[in-house]
Design a protein around this motif. Structure first.
Motif: not given
Length: 552
Positions: A117-126, A491-501, A503-508
Motif C-alpha cells: 500500500r504505502w511503498v510499492d506493490p512489488a515490495l509487498g509481493f517480494a 551461498l546459504t548466507a547471502y543467496i536470499n538477497i538476490p532472491i528478494f531482488i 521477486l521485487y524486480l520480477g513483479y515490477k
C-alpha cells in the motif's frame, strides 16, 4: 489487479450488512472506505491474554535456551550482553513500528500488505513471499529441534522418526482446529516458558550469590577471568579487532533468538478488540525483553565461564543450556530434566506459531491478489484452510534430518531462510517511514486517538535506527566466510538477497507497479474504524481478575 493498487477513493456501500467474519463482535461490514474488506473471512477469536503471550513468548524456541550459551562462548559475558542489548533495541524498534501499523489497520496480510500500500506493490509481493518461505521452512527446523530435545531421555536415534511424526501431527492439528484452540495452546505454552525462564533467572542469581549447594559466591568472577570479552580467532595478531569481530559474530547469532516477535502484528486480523490488545502487548513487551533476554544474558555470563567447553556441545538438548551447566557446576542435579521438558514445549510452541504466521501471510497474499486466489479460501468458521493445507506440506521436511546426507541439505535451507528475518525487519521499518511521511503530507494527525490507537515513540528515529542495523545484519550475516572461503556457506548466507531482488524486480517488470506519491498513499480503503473492531473494555471486579489484567 489487486485492491492494493486501487486509487485511494472512498466508496462506501450504504447498504449495511452483517459481517459473519466478525459477528462475535457485532461489527458491520462495507465494501470499502474505512471498513473491513468483505472478502476477508477470518474471525476475531484471539483474546487479550492470547495476544499478550504470543507477543513475547510465542516464538521463543530452543534458540534462547540453547544458543545463548554459544553467544557467550563466542563473545564473552560483556560481548554477549552488548549483542543482546543491541539486537533487543532493533527488535523493539521493529515491533513498535509494525504494531502502530497493525493498530491503525488491523487487517489480513499484515506488513506485506502495508508495504504494498504505502511503498510499492512489488515490495509487498517480494516481502510477502520472502516471509512466507522463511516461516514455512522454519517450521520443520523447530520440529526437528523439538524431536532432538527428546533424545535427552531416549538416546536411541532409531526412535527419532516416530517423535518427529508425533510433533508434526500435533503442530498441524493445533492449527487446523482453529485460531481459538491455537490461542489456548500458545497461552498454555507461553505460561510454561515464562515461568521456567523466570525460575532459571532467579536460580542463576541465587547460584551467583552463593546460594547453591556448593555455597560458592561467584559475583563477576568470570568477567575477570577468563575476561569480559573473547577473541574470535580470525585476527589473532590484532586482539582488539578480533574482539570486535567476536561481538559482530555474536550479534548475528543473538538476532536469531528475537526472530518472530512481529507475529503479534499478524494476529491483529483475528484478535478481539485488536487495537487495544495489540497496544497493550507492545507496551509491555519492552520489560519482558529486558527481563528474559537482557537480564538472562547477564546472569548466565556471571554463572558460567565463557571458556567452559560444555558451552560448545551441540547436543540440541538441555545438556547444552548454559543454565544447566551452571546448575551442574553448583551441584544441583534434579532440575535438568524439568528444564528439558520446558525446552521441548518451547520448541512445540515455536513450531505452531511459525506455521500460523506462514499460513496467515499466504492467506493475505491470496486475498490481495499477490498469490493464487484459491489460497484465500476460508471455511464458514473463518479458517483459512487452503493456506493451511499448503503450509502443512512443509513440516514433513523435518524427516530430512533423520539421514545424515539429507540433513546437510536441510541445514542449507535453514541458513537461507534465516536472512529473510532481517529482510523482513528492514522492510517493516522502511514501510513505517513511508507511512509516517504519508501522514505528514496528507495532514493526518498521529495524535488523533479516534484513528491511532498507538503512536510509536521516538519516530522516525526509532525506525531509522532499526534500518541501519538490519542493513548491517544483512551484510555481515556470513562475514566469516571471507576469512575462510567456502562456496556453499557463502551461498546459504547471502543467496536470499538476490532472491528478494528477483521477486521485487520480477513483479515490477511484469505488472509495471509504481511507487505511489505520498499524497496518494491509501490510508483509508478497507481499514475498519475503531467502532467496528473494538469492544467496550469491562474492568475486572475480582482480585484474580485485577491480577490477570496487570499480567495480561
Amino acid at each position: 489487479m489487486s485492491d492494493i493498487e486501487a486509487p485511494a477513493v472512498v466508496r462506501v456501500n450504504t447498504n449495511e450488512k452483517k459481517d459473519d467474519s466478525s459477528s462475535s463482535s457485532g461489527n458491520r461490514s462495507y465494501t470499502a472506505g474505512g471498513s473491513r474488506d468483505p472478502d476477508d473471512m477470518v474471525r476475531r477469536r484471539l483474546k487479550q491474554r492470547h495476544i499478550q503471550m504470543i507477543a513475547i513468548a510465542g516464538t521463543i524456541g530452543t534458540g534462547l535456551f540453547l544458543n545463548s550459551g554459544f553467544v557467550l562462548a563466542t563473545a564473552g559475558p560483556a560481548g554477549a550482553l552488548i549483542a543482546y542489548i543491541l539486537v533487543g533495541s532493533v527488535s523493539y524498534a521493529t515491533l513498535c513500528a509494525v504494531c502502530e501499523l497493525a493498530a491503525y489497520a488491523p487487517i489480513s496480510g499484515s506488513f506485506p500488505l502495508f508495504a504494498a500500500r504505502w511503498v510499492d506493490p512489488a515490495l509487498g509481493f517480494a516481502i510477502g513471499w520472502n516471509y512466507f518461505y522463511t516461516a514455512a521452512i522454519g517450521v520443520p527446523a523447530e520440529i526437528t529441534a523439538s524431536s532432538i530435545v527428546i533424545t535427552y531421555w531416549d538416546s536411541n536415534l532409531n526412535h527419532l522418526p516416530i517423535y518427529i511424526a508425533v510433533v508434526v501431527f500435533f503442530v498441524i492439528g493445533v492449527n487446523f482446529l482453529g485460531v481459538k484452540y491455537f490461542g489456548e495452546a500458545e497461552f498454555t505454552f507461553a505460561i510454561i516458558k515464562l515461568t521456567m525462564l523466570t525460575g532459571l533467572i532467579l536460580l542463576g542469581l541465587i547460584i551467583d550469590l552463593g546460594g547453591g549447594p556448593d555455597h560458592d559466591r561467584l559475583g563477576f568472577r568470570y568477567w575477570k577471568n577468563p575476561g569480559a570479552f573473547n577473541q574470535l580467532g580470525l585476527e589473532p595478531t590484532k586482539p582488539n579487532l578480533d574482539r570486535f569481530l567476536a561481538i559482530m559474530s555474536s550479534i548475528v547469532q543473538a538476532a536469531f533468538g528475537f526472530a518472530g516477535m512481529e507475529i503479534v502484528a499478524i494476529t491483529a486480523s483475528e484478535a478481539e478488540s485488536p487495537r487495544r490488545n495489540v497496544v497493550k502487548a507492545v507496551r509491555r513487551v519492552f520489560w519482558r525483553i529486558f527481563l528474559f533476554y537482557i537480564c538472562g544474558t547477564l546472569i548466565i555470563g556471571m554463572t558460567v565461564s565463557s571458556n567452559d567447553p560444555r558451552l560448545l556441545r551441540q547436543t540440541g538438548t538441555a545438556a547444552q543450556s548454559p543454565y544447566i551447566i551452571a546448575m551442574e557446576r553448583a551441584g544441583i542435579k534434579i532440575l535438568p530434566s524439568i528444564v528439558n521438558a520446558g525446552i521441548f514445549t518451547s520448541a512445540l510452541s515455536a513450531s505452531s506459531s511459525v506455521m500460523f504466521a506462514a499460513s496467515r501471510i499466504l492467506y493475505g497474499l491470496g486475498l490481495r491478489g499477490l498469490a493464487p486466489r484459491w489460497v484465500s479460501y476460508c471455511t464458514k468458521d473463518g479458517l483459512p484452510i487452503a493456506a493451511l493445507a499448503v503450509c502443512s506440506c512443509f513440516p514433513w521436511l523435518a524427516f530430512m534430518a533423520v539421514k545424515s546426507g539429507s540433513s546437510q541439505v536441510f541445514t542449507w535451507f535453514i541458513s537461507i531462510s534465516t536472512l529473510g528475518i532481517f529482510i523482513g525487519w528492514w522492510t517493516i521499518n522502511l514501510t513505517f517511514l513511508r507511512f509516517w511521511a504519508a501522514c505528514r503530507v496528507q495532514n493526518v494527525d498521529r495524535n488523533d486517538k479516534s484513528r491511532f490507537a498507538y503512536k510509536s515513540p521516538f519516530q522516525p528515529f526509532l525506525s531509522i535506527w532499526a534500518i541501519l542495523w538490519t542493513t548491517f545484519f544483512i551484510l555481515v550475516n556470513g562475514f566469516t566466510v571471507f576469512y575462510k572461503w567456502d562456496v556453499s556457506k557463502f551461498l546459504t548466507a547471502y543467496i536470499n538477497i538476490p532472491i528478494f531482488i528477483v521477486l521485487y524486480l520480477g513483479y515490477k517488470i511484469v505488472y509495471r507497479s509504481k511507487i505511489p506519491a505520498l499524497k496518494d498513499a491509501d490510508l483509508v480503503t478497507n481499514i475498519p474504524t475503531m467502532e467496528e473492531t473494538e469492544r467496550p473494555e469491562i474492568p475486572p471486579t475480582t482480585i484474580l481478575g485485577k491480577i490477570a489484567a496487570v499480567l495480561f
